[in-house]
Scaffold this motif. Structure first.
Motif, PDB file in Angstrom:
ATOM      1  N   UNK A  48       0.835  -1.199   0.000  1.00 46.91           N
ATOM      2  CA  UNK A  48       0.000   0.000   0.000  1.00 46.91           C
ATOM      3  C   UNK A  48       0.870   1.249   0.000  1.00 46.91           C
ATOM      4  N   UNK A  49       1.979   1.214   0.722  1.00 49.24           N
ATOM      5  CA  UNK A  49       2.871   2.371   0.724  1.00 49.24           C
ATOM      6  C   UNK A  49       3.477   2.622  -0.644  1.00 49.24           C
ATOM      7  N   UNK A  50       3.880   1.555  -1.318  1.00 54.95           N
ATOM      8  CA  UNK A  50       4.471   1.670  -2.643  1.00 54.95           C
ATOM      9  C   UNK A  50       3.433   2.154  -3.661  1.00 54.95           C
ATOM     10  N   UNK A  56       1.173   9.187  -6.198  1.00 56.30           N
ATOM     11  CA  UNK A  56       1.612  10.565  -5.974  1.00 56.30           C
ATOM     12  C   UNK A  56       2.553  11.045  -7.078  1.00 56.30           C
ATOM     13  N   UNK A  57       3.484  10.195  -7.485  1.00 54.23           N
ATOM     14  CA  UNK A  57       4.456  10.610  -8.498  1.00 54.23           C
ATOM     15  C   UNK A  57       3.782  10.872  -9.844  1.00 54.23           C
ATOM     16  N   UNK A 172       7.697  10.321 -29.376  1.00 51.95           N
ATOM     17  CA  UNK A 172       6.620  11.231 -29.016  1.00 51.95           C
ATOM     18  C   UNK A 172       5.881  10.833 -27.764  1.00 51.95           C
ATOM     19  N   UNK A 173       6.115   9.622 -27.272  1.00 50.07           N
ATOM     20  CA  UNK A 173       5.432   9.150 -26.067  1.00 50.07           C
ATOM     21  C   UNK A 173       6.370   9.244 -24.859  1.00 50.07           C
ATOM     22  N   UNK A 174       5.778   9.354 -23.682  1.00 58.60           N
ATOM     23  CA  UNK A 174       6.520   9.393 -22.425  1.00 58.60           C
ATOM     24  C   UNK A 174       6.379   8.045 -21.744  1.00 58.60           C
ATOM     25  N   UNK A 175       7.482   7.514 -21.211  1.00 60.65           N
ATOM     26  CA  UNK A 175       7.453   6.214 -20.551  1.00 60.65           C
ATOM     27  C   UNK A 175       6.975   6.358 -19.113  1.00 60.65           C
ATOM     28  N   UNK A 180       7.470   7.060 -12.724  1.00 66.01           N
ATOM     29  CA  UNK A 180       7.313   6.410 -11.415  1.00 66.01           C
ATOM     30  C   UNK A 180       8.639   6.192 -10.702  1.00 66.01           C
ATOM     31  N   UNK A 181       9.740   6.156 -11.442  1.00 67.95           N
ATOM     32  CA  UNK A 181      11.043   5.867 -10.833  1.00 67.95           C
ATOM     33  C   UNK A 181      11.742   7.107 -10.287  1.00 67.95           C
TER      34      UNK A 181
END
Length: 371
Positions: A48-50, A56-57, A172-175, A180-181
């Protein structure tokens, strides 16, 4: 009406931590049980914390790119942890999630994204070519992509049976995993009314063009609470979720799991029997899965699983011995019945009606010729 309701069935919904958006429930669980497993994806455990950290990110990234209260974001994915992250990240900003079926063609993405004026879409990377071709003809301006198996462990505990070729060109796309990292900025605070729109779910369009149903944050919370209440589930239950969570039928159990703070075993394909046969699930599960024509639950180890929603009466004998005679509910789409609605007696015959009325529900009885 009261005589049809069990005496131990609550007459009104009881909200564990008050009336809040479900992403707020997620954060509450992250604070009180941060190390408890929220999602088990083929053996990859996400606490749950992860999960809250990832939400949030992504929320911070979306906020920095213009998503705010009342803005729409399309989520175009198979069932995978990234879907949950995207869904609750949008709502953490007071935004509106627009789930899109991974079976959509270009025209459907064009139509639905334009109807809701979405600027951002979060999708599985194998679906990106569809999005890229649709973007010149719709309101979409940015795509965030993620392979379905981004959270898959190196050695899945059960076979991973979903395989689609990845596109060679993702320019053109964002990973998503890059987002998240990396530690992100703080998520801007947002004030919402529980009756604000939190999701736009489109109809299938079988009688015309798809129509968007505007669903409030309260509607998702209410359905989650009622589902948990009617099936007497607690935070100690373990769900096996194989219904697609982009669809309202699977989504209700995602919401219920987040409301409770339970653990969900998520699979991308219909392979619930793999968990049973492999003995990978130590406790009895509340299962959200249709029994297929071959009778999935005859697999070795199925005694550990309590199927809750077989597709039709004729499947009852396939799983009745395994669930200890608890009974369940009739649902699914083989017989055209309401999903998870009709109670099932121990003799396999359905009750008359669609489950128990829940507090605050408005019920109208209609008389119609031939009914």
């Amino acid at each position: 009406m009261a005589k049809f309701i069990p005496v131990d069935h609550p007459r009104m919904p009881e909200y564990r931590f008050g009336i809040k958006r479900l992403d707020e429930y997620l954060k509450i669980h992250a604070g009180r049980v941060p190390h408890k497993v929220s999602v088990n994806y083929y053996g990859r455990e996400i606490t749950w914390g992860e999960l809250d950290l990832y939400v949030d990110r992504l929320a911070a990234y979306l906020a920095a790119h213009g998503v705010k209260k009342g803005e729409t974001v399309c989520v175009f994915m198979q069932s995978c942890p990234q879907f949950m992250i995207a869904y609750y990240a949008v709502q953490r900003l007071g935004g509106i999630v627009v789930p899109c079926s991974p079976m959509f063609k270009e025209w459907e993405i064009e139509y639905e994204s334009t109807e809701v004026n979405a600027k951002i879409i979060i999708c599985n990377s194998y679906l990106y070519p569809i999005v890229r071709n649709a973007m010149p003809n719709c309101t979409l301006e940015q795509a965030i992509i993620t392979p379905v198996d981004d959270f898959l462990p190196e050695e899945p505990v059960v076979p991973f049976r979903f395989h689609e070729p990845e596109p060679e060109d993702t320019d053109g796309a964002v990973n998503l995993m890059d987002i998240l990292s990396q530690p992100g900025a703080d998520v801007p605070p947002v004030e919402t009314d529980i009756e604000d729109i939190g999701m736009m779910m489109f109809t299938s369009g079988s009688t015309g063009l798809p129509k968007g149903a505007m669903l409030s944050y309260m509607s998702s919370l209410y359905k989650a609470v009622v589902t948990a209440t009617c099936y007497h589930t607690t935070e100690h239950v373990k769900y096996l979720c194989s219904q697609p969570i982009y669809h309202i039928a699977g989504m209700v159990f995602m919401h219920s799991h987040v409301y409770l703070g339970a653990t969900m075993y998520m699979i991308t394909n219909r392979a619930g029997s793999d968990y049973a046969a492999g003995g990978q699930v130590p406790l009895r599960l509340l299962v959200w899965q249709r029994v297929d024509e071959q009778g999935d639950y005859r697999a070795p180890g199925c005694g550990q699983i309590r199927p809750q929603f077989p597709a039709a009466n004729r499947y009852h004998q396939l799983w009745h011995p395994a669930d200890g005679g608890d009974g369940g509910a009739v649902g699914g789409d083989h017989e055209g019945r309401h999903t998870g609605g009709m109670g099932l007696r121990h003799d396999g015959e359905p009750h008359h009606g669609y489950g128990h009325p829940c507090g605050t529900a408005k019920i109208r009885l209609l008389r119609h010729a031939g009914i």
